[in-house]
Design an enzyme around this catalytic site. Structure first.
Site, PDB file in Angstrom:
ATOM      1  N   GLU A 176     -25.883  83.778  -6.149  1.00  0.00           N
ATOM      2  CA  GLU A 176     -24.308  83.788  -6.002  1.00  0.00           C
ATOM      3  C   GLU A 176     -23.900  82.282  -5.588  1.00  0.00           C
ATOM      4  O   GLU A 176     -24.729  81.799  -4.742  1.00  0.00           O
ATOM      5  CB  GLU A 176     -23.785  84.947  -5.110  1.00  0.00           C
ATOM      6  CG  GLU A 176     -22.398  84.981  -4.972  1.00  0.00           C
ATOM      7  CD  GLU A 176     -21.978  86.035  -3.932  1.00  0.00           C
ATOM      8  OE1 GLU A 176     -21.488  85.733  -2.863  1.00  0.00           O
ATOM      9  OE2 GLU A 176     -22.178  87.076  -4.177  1.00  0.00           O
ATOM     10  N   VAL A 226     -31.184  88.442  -1.527  1.00  0.00           N
ATOM     11  CA  VAL A 226     -31.493  87.072  -1.995  1.00  0.00           C
ATOM     12  C   VAL A 226     -31.134  85.767  -1.168  1.00  0.00           C
ATOM     13  O   VAL A 226     -31.358  84.818  -1.280  1.00  0.00           O
ATOM     14  CB  VAL A 226     -31.340  86.544  -3.509  1.00  0.00           C
ATOM     15  CG1 VAL A 226     -32.069  87.383  -4.241  1.00  0.00           C
ATOM     16  CG2 VAL A 226     -29.856  86.580  -3.705  1.00  0.00           C
ATOM     17  N   TYR A 227     -30.153  86.185  -0.167  1.00  0.00           N
ATOM     18  CA  TYR A 227     -29.711  85.222   0.719  1.00  0.00           C
ATOM     19  C   TYR A 227     -30.621  84.594   1.842  1.00  0.00           C
ATOM     20  O   TYR A 227     -31.311  85.467   2.149  1.00  0.00           O
ATOM     21  CB  TYR A 227     -28.170  85.647   1.338  1.00  0.00           C
ATOM     22  CG  TYR A 227     -27.187  85.707   0.418  1.00  0.00           C
ATOM     23  CD1 TYR A 227     -27.407  85.277  -0.941  1.00  0.00           C
ATOM     24  CD2 TYR A 227     -26.074  86.364   0.965  1.00  0.00           C
ATOM     25  CE1 TYR A 227     -26.317  85.572  -1.633  1.00  0.00           C
ATOM     26  CE2 TYR A 227     -24.908  86.319   0.292  1.00  0.00           C
ATOM     27  CZ  TYR A 227     -24.903  85.946  -1.229  1.00  0.00           C
ATOM     28  OH  TYR A 227     -23.796  86.085  -2.307  1.00  0.00           O
ATOM     29  N   GLY A 228     -30.437  83.437   2.115  1.00  0.00           N
ATOM     30  CA  GLY A 228     -30.855  82.699   3.156  1.00  0.00           C
ATOM     31  C   GLY A 228     -32.243  81.947   2.870  1.00  0.00           C
ATOM     32  O   GLY A 228     -32.552  80.591   3.463  1.00  0.00           O
TER      33      GLY A 228
END
Length: 334
Positions: free
Chosen positions: A334, A52-54
């Site tokens: 996160e 899910v990052y970015g």
């Protein structure tokens, strides 16, 4: 750079690891290669990312592409590591929301397998070194999640398993299930942990020390407050609580004391804050979300800072009572 053994894995990871949650924003996609190259030059061999990052809206800021227009951090990382993939230990995760479908989240066998394949494609690799359950999933039995991780290890798609944002009782239960069913057990846990936010010390840290799991803290500088008080003037967009804004006066007071003590000891606050965390039981590596090569070089120096026992004690005494641990339900970033 200093290195530590990651849990029971036998592999050595740099005590400073690079986080990629803001990739695409800072650094921008065009500058990602430079930051990764500097990490490798500094001896940083541990890089943390997630499916899910970015492209999460919580990291939006003025002048950066909107979340919908940004590439996933895994894709940026994979591109930057072309030809150098085997030099690093890559950690990624799944369970967060990745789509609009009702099954586009969680720790079910269906979702984990799908996300592992997605991460492998983005990272341009055929294996993931450390694969975390990003958050607990109350809808999926832990036995099922650990069994699919074990299958993926046997298939060579992942090497080791970790748990992120799980309370101590769930970590302990996971170890019991793995032992009872002869599954590959988790070797590391990831949790928010720093000089101010020490909830992990109530039960999680003692459990990890007892059972030989490494702790990999994120937010080690508490949203930047423990790095530089200039963070109080930062202009951000999105969820300010997640960005670390709106600090209570009690936390600002701790940061001011850390700043004063650091200067008295001939160090910078970020060096002292990270060095203190690296001295805590079971902590193997801390994740820094550096946005520029200069910032990464500065943070990397903390691995070589050795605090005296009296200095560590003075810092520890600044927060006398760790807060109660609050695990997340698995529906947030996160």
């Amino acid at each position: 750079m200093q290195y530590a053994i990651l849990g029971s894995s036998g592999i050595r990871v740099s005590r400073i690891s690079l986080g990629t949650a803001t990739f695409g924003v800072a650094p921008t996609a065009e500058h990602t290669d430079r930051l990764i190259g500097e990490a490798l030059n500094l001896g940083i061999n541990f890089i943390d990312t997630a499916d899910v990052y970015g492209n999460m809206p919580v990291f939006d800021r003025p002048g950066a592409p909107a979340a919908a227009d940004r590439e996933p951090a895994e894709r940026l990382l994979g591109r930057a590591l072309r030809g150098r993939r085997d030099e690093v230990v890559i950690a990624t995760k799944s369970s967060g929301i990745v789509g609009h479908g009702v099954n586009d989240r969680g720790l079910s066998r269906r979702h984990i397998i799908r996300q592992v394949e997605t991460s492998l494609r983005r990272l341009e690799t055929d294996y993931i070194d450390l694969y975390y359950a990003h958050d607990p999933d109350p809808d999926t039995p832990l036995e099922q999640t650990l069994a699919v991780y074990d299958d993926l290890i046997r298939q060579g798609k992942i090497r080791y398993v970790g748990l992120s944002n799980h309370p101590a009782w769930q970590v302990t239960r996971a170890l019991w299930i793995a032992d009872d069913r002869r599954l590959n057990a988790p070797v590391a846990v990831q949790v928010k942990y720093n000089l101010i936010d020490r909830a992990a010390e109530r039960e999680l840290a003692p459990a990890c020390a007892q059972f030989g799991l490494s702790i990999i803290p994120y937010a080690p500088l508490h949203g930047g407050l423990l790095a530089d008080l200039g963070v109080l003037k930062r202009d951000v967009v999105g969820d300010q609580r997640f960005q670390g804004m709106g600090f209570p006066e009690s936390e600002i007071a701790v940061a001011r004391t850390v700043e004063r003590l650091s200067h008295e000891w001939g160090h910078q606050p970020y060096q002292v804050s990270l060095a203190w965390l690296l001295s805590r039981p079971a902590v193997a590596s801390v994740i820094v979300g550096a946005e520029t090569p200069d910032e990464l070089r500065a943070n990397a120096t903390a691995a070589d800072v050795q605090l005296e026992p009296a200095q560590r004690d003075a810092l520890t005494a600044l927060v006398n009572e760790p807060a109660a641990f609050e695990h997340r339900a698995g529906d947030g970033p996160e």
